[in-house]
Motif scaffolding. Structure first.
Motif, PDB file in Angstrom:
ATOM      1  N   ASN A 176     -29.505  73.854  -9.951  1.00 27.08           N
ATOM      2  CA  ASN A 176     -29.223  75.038 -10.787  1.00 27.08           C
ATOM      3  C   ASN A 176     -28.134  74.778 -11.833  1.00 27.08           C
ATOM      4  O   ASN A 176     -28.005  75.523 -12.798  1.00 27.08           O
ATOM      5  CB  ASN A 176     -28.800  76.227  -9.927  1.00 27.08           C
ATOM      6  N   ALA A 177     -27.340  73.758 -11.623  1.00 34.81           N
ATOM      7  CA  ALA A 177     -26.252  73.450 -12.560  1.00 34.81           C
ATOM      8  C   ALA A 177     -26.669  72.443 -13.615  1.00 34.81           C
ATOM      9  O   ALA A 177     -25.870  72.065 -14.453  1.00 34.81           O
ATOM     10  CB  ALA A 177     -25.036  72.934 -11.793  1.00 34.81           C
ATOM     11  N   GLY A 178     -27.917  71.974 -13.558  1.00 35.69           N
ATOM     12  CA  GLY A 178     -28.375  70.974 -14.518  1.00 35.69           C
ATOM     13  C   GLY A 178     -29.868  71.051 -14.680  1.00 35.69           C
ATOM     14  O   GLY A 178     -30.521  71.987 -14.218  1.00 35.69           O
ATOM     15  N   SER A 179     -30.431  70.039 -15.352  1.00 32.06           N
ATOM     16  CA  SER A 179     -31.866  70.051 -15.608  1.00 32.06           C
ATOM     17  C   SER A 179     -32.646  69.173 -14.640  1.00 32.06           C
ATOM     18  O   SER A 179     -33.870  69.121 -14.705  1.00 32.06           O
ATOM     19  CB  SER A 179     -32.124  69.600 -17.054  1.00 32.06           C
ATOM     20  N   GLY A 180     -31.963  68.460 -13.744  1.00 34.86           N
ATOM     21  CA  GLY A 180     -32.629  67.561 -12.801  1.00 34.86           C
ATOM     22  C   GLY A 180     -32.692  68.124 -11.383  1.00 34.86           C
ATOM     23  O   GLY A 180     -32.872  69.320 -11.186  1.00 34.86           O
ATOM     24  N   GLN A 181     -32.473  67.282 -10.387  1.00 31.96           N
ATOM     25  CA  GLN A 181     -32.502  67.683  -8.973  1.00 31.96           C
ATOM     26  C   GLN A 181     -31.233  67.198  -8.290  1.00 31.96           C
ATOM     27  O   GLN A 181     -30.633  66.191  -8.669  1.00 31.96           O
ATOM     28  CB  GLN A 181     -33.739  67.108  -8.280  1.00 31.96           C
ATOM     29  N   ARG A 182     -30.796  67.956  -7.293  1.00 26.64           N
ATOM     30  CA  ARG A 182     -29.588  67.610  -6.521  1.00 26.64           C
ATOM     31  C   ARG A 182     -29.959  67.503  -5.034  1.00 26.64           C
ATOM     32  O   ARG A 182     -30.819  68.235  -4.535  1.00 26.64           O
ATOM     33  CB  ARG A 182     -28.518  68.684  -6.746  1.00 26.64           C
ATOM     34  N   TYR A 183     -29.247  66.607  -4.312  1.00 30.67           N
ATOM     35  CA  TYR A 183     -29.598  66.344  -2.901  1.00 30.67           C
ATOM     36  C   TYR A 183     -28.810  67.267  -1.975  1.00 30.67           C
ATOM     37  O   TYR A 183     -27.619  67.438  -2.101  1.00 30.67           O
ATOM     38  CB  TYR A 183     -29.307  64.887  -2.549  1.00 30.67           C
ATOM     39  N   TRP A 184     -29.561  67.906  -1.036  1.00 30.44           N
ATOM     40  CA  TRP A 184     -28.998  68.781   0.019  1.00 30.44           C
ATOM     41  C   TRP A 184     -29.028  67.986   1.314  1.00 30.44           C
ATOM     42  O   TRP A 184     -30.082  67.528   1.776  1.00 30.44           O
ATOM     43  CB  TRP A 184     -29.846  70.055   0.107  1.00 30.44           C
ATOM     44  N   ASP A 185     -27.797  67.801   1.965  1.00 27.98           N
ATOM     45  CA  ASP A 185     -27.750  66.945   3.155  1.00 27.98           C
ATOM     46  C   ASP A 185     -27.939  67.707   4.461  1.00 27.98           C
ATOM     47  O   ASP A 185     -27.745  67.169   5.542  1.00 27.98           O
ATOM     48  CB  ASP A 185     -26.418  66.188   3.184  1.00 27.98           C
ATOM     49  N   GLY A 186     -28.349  68.940   4.343  1.00 27.06           N
ATOM     50  CA  GLY A 186     -28.551  69.772   5.540  1.00 27.06           C
ATOM     51  C   GLY A 186     -27.409  70.715   5.785  1.00 27.06           C
ATOM     52  O   GLY A 186     -27.569  71.725   6.477  1.00 27.06           O
ATOM     53  N   ARG A 187     -26.227  70.453   5.137  1.00 28.42           N
ATOM     54  CA  ARG A 187     -25.068  71.322   5.299  1.00 28.42           C
ATOM     55  C   ARG A 187     -24.499  71.758   3.958  1.00 28.42           C
ATOM     56  O   ARG A 187     -23.986  72.842   3.802  1.00 28.42           O
ATOM     57  CB  ARG A 187     -23.969  70.598   6.091  1.00 28.42           C
ATOM     58  N   GLN A 188     -24.605  70.885   2.968  1.00 22.49           N
ATOM     59  CA  GLN A 188     -24.028  71.205   1.663  1.00 22.49           C
ATOM     60  C   GLN A 188     -24.688  70.365   0.587  1.00 22.49           C
ATOM     61  O   GLN A 188     -25.382  69.397   0.869  1.00 22.49           O
ATOM     62  CB  GLN A 188     -22.519  70.933   1.665  1.00 22.49           C
ATOM     63  N   TRP A 189     -24.436  70.789  -0.683  1.00 23.13           N
ATOM     64  CA  TRP A 189     -24.931  70.016  -1.828  1.00 23.13           C
ATOM     65  C   TRP A 189     -24.032  68.793  -2.041  1.00 23.13           C
ATOM     66  O   TRP A 189     -22.825  68.872  -1.970  1.00 23.13           O
ATOM     67  CB  TRP A 189     -24.932  70.873  -3.094  1.00 23.13           C
ATOM     68  N   THR A 190     -24.714  67.678  -2.310  1.00 18.37           N
ATOM     69  CA  THR A 190     -23.940  66.454  -2.532  1.00 18.37           C
ATOM     70  C   THR A 190     -23.802  66.215  -4.023  1.00 18.37           C
ATOM     71  O   THR A 190     -24.332  66.966  -4.846  1.00 18.37           O
ATOM     72  CB  THR A 190     -24.630  65.253  -1.881  1.00 18.37           C
ATOM     73  N   GLU A 191     -23.114  65.149  -4.389  1.00 21.05           N
ATOM     74  CA  GLU A 191     -22.949  64.789  -5.786  1.00 21.05           C
ATOM     75  C   GLU A 191     -24.112  63.955  -6.303  1.00 21.05           C
ATOM     76  O   GLU A 191     -24.133  63.561  -7.455  1.00 21.05           O
ATOM     77  CB  GLU A 191     -21.644  64.011  -5.983  1.00 21.05           C
ATOM     78  N   GLN A 192     -25.105  63.690  -5.450  1.00 21.94           N
ATOM     79  CA  GLN A 192     -26.238  62.862  -5.833  1.00 21.94           C
ATOM     80  C   GLN A 192     -27.240  63.686  -6.644  1.00 21.94           C
ATOM     81  O   GLN A 192     -27.705  64.715  -6.185  1.00 21.94           O
ATOM     82  CB  GLN A 192     -26.940  62.292  -4.592  1.00 21.94           C
ATOM     83  N   THR A 193     -27.531  63.242  -7.844  1.00 24.42           N
ATOM     84  CA  THR A 193     -28.498  63.929  -8.705  1.00 24.42           C
ATOM     85  C   THR A 193     -29.449  62.921  -9.306  1.00 24.42           C
ATOM     86  O   THR A 193     -29.136  61.718  -9.384  1.00 24.42           O
ATOM     87  CB  THR A 193     -27.791  64.661  -9.841  1.00 24.42           C
ATOM     88  N   ILE A 194     -30.611  63.407  -9.695  1.00 25.60           N
ATOM     89  CA  ILE A 194     -31.592  62.570 -10.387  1.00 25.60           C
ATOM     90  C   ILE A 194     -32.178  63.402 -11.515  1.00 25.60           C
ATOM     91  O   ILE A 194     -32.216  64.639 -11.439  1.00 25.60           O
ATOM     92  CB  ILE A 194     -32.699  62.074  -9.439  1.00 25.60           C
TER      93      ILE A 194
END
Length: 336
Positions: free
Chosen positions: A13-31
């Motif tokens: 939601n903060a960008g135009s790509g995808q962000r990784y959810w580790d099961g507890r929180q959003w990580t800094e990993q994006t593609i």
């Protein structure tokens, strides 16, 4: 209570790509959007289907489940799939909302802008007649001729010499035009009775009916039977009688003007005063030349005359007392 979605790639939601959810929180990993994720051991797959902890992967790895559990998993899977690219419904419950570019919620309205007041006079530009001049807010604040009086209060806003009616004095006599009965004549200014005759020239400044008194007897010429004689001003009974007698004489005989006055005033005739007789004759409308013609014919009816002798008889003070001009006219008229 909703369970957290399994770990995996979800729309950012903060960008135009995808962000990784580790099961507890959003990580800094994006593609980037549509970028392929690292392939799983079984081959190439999309980030959503093959990423560690993805829903599809989880179902494939847990084939042996009870019927109820399988139903729950299928329902959950359907819900996740129907969400499309949107964030999972339960993610908003347990994770902070994606940060927008402006640092706050997209639903917060922008603050209303303050009205512009360029000249700082307390009036917004949109309501200010001259938004860059603090001395002028409305059209009435203008002073076109720079005489210190606003146009709205200035009788002549384009004439610096005139602000009120008192400033207009056309003839320069010190009396404003609106108070001057003769605004173009500096000699006069007052006309108390409004008869268009200046008070200085009006014998009756408080009476609009009269203005002239030629003989100064305090009787207006218009009401004075003798405007040139200060000794009298009205017609008396004697005067009226003299006028009646004059008309009687002319009804049966011809007379010159002076001959008729003498007849009326003679002690041997009517005996009127010379003044009354003169006034009476003056009231007559008579052609004295025609009276001379009648007299000439009368003389010739009983006697003979030469041309000059008849002229002398008509004009002599001992005769008819016509003027010489009247006598000559009469003689010419009868052909002598």
């Amino acid at each position: 209570m909703n369970a957290s979605p399994p770990p995996g790639w979800y729309p950012d939601n903060a960008g135009s790509g995808q962000r990784y959810w580790d099961g507890r929180q959003w990580t800094e990993q994006t593609i980037p959007a549509q970028s392929p994720a690292a392939p799983a051991a079984g081959g190439t797959a999309s980030p959503r289907s093959e990423a560690p902890g993805s829903v599809v992967g989880w179902v494939l790895r847990h084939k042996v489940v009870s019927g109820v559990a399988a139903f729950v998993v299928v329902v959950g899977l359907a819900g996740a799939v129907s969400g499309g690219e949107d964030e999972p419904a339960n993610a908003a419950d347990e994770t902070p909302a994606a940060v927008s570019d402006n640092g706050g919620s997209d639903d917060v309205p922008a603050a209303d802008s303050e009205p512009v007041d360029t000249d700082g006079d307390g009036t917004a530009d949109e309501d200010d007649f001259r938004p860059e001049d603090p001395a002028i807010q409305t059209e009435d604040d203008l002073d076109s001729d720079n005489d210190g009086v606003r146009d709205g209060d200035d009788l002549r806003p384009n004439d610096p010499k005139v602000q009120t009616e008192d400033d207009i004095d056309t003839d320069g006599d010190g009396v404003a035009d609106y108070r001057d009965a003769f605004p173009k004549d500096p000699t006069y200014s007052k006309d108390a009775d409004g008869d268009r005759v200046a008070d200085q020239m009006d014998a009756f400044p408080q009476d609009a009916r009269y203005s002239q008194d030629s003989d100064g007897d305090r009787h207006a010429d218009a009401a004075d039977a003798f405007p040139a004689d200060p000794s009298r001003w009205k017609v008396t009974l004697a005067m009226e009688n003299a006028l009646s007698s004059a008309n009687d004489y002319l009804s049966f005989s011809s007379f010159s003007r002076q001959g008729l006055i003498d007849q009326l005033s003679s002690a041997y005739a009517d005996g009127y005063s010379v003044e009354d007789a003169t006034w009476a004759v003056g009231q007559l409308s008579v052609d004295w030349k025609q009276q001379a013609v009648l007299s000439a014919k009368d003389y010739l009816s009983f006697s003979s005359f030469s041309r000059q002798g008849l002229i002398d008889q008509l004009s002599s003070r001992y005769g008819s007392q016509f003027t010489v001009e009247e006598a000559v006219y009469a003689v010419n008229k009868i052909g002598l």
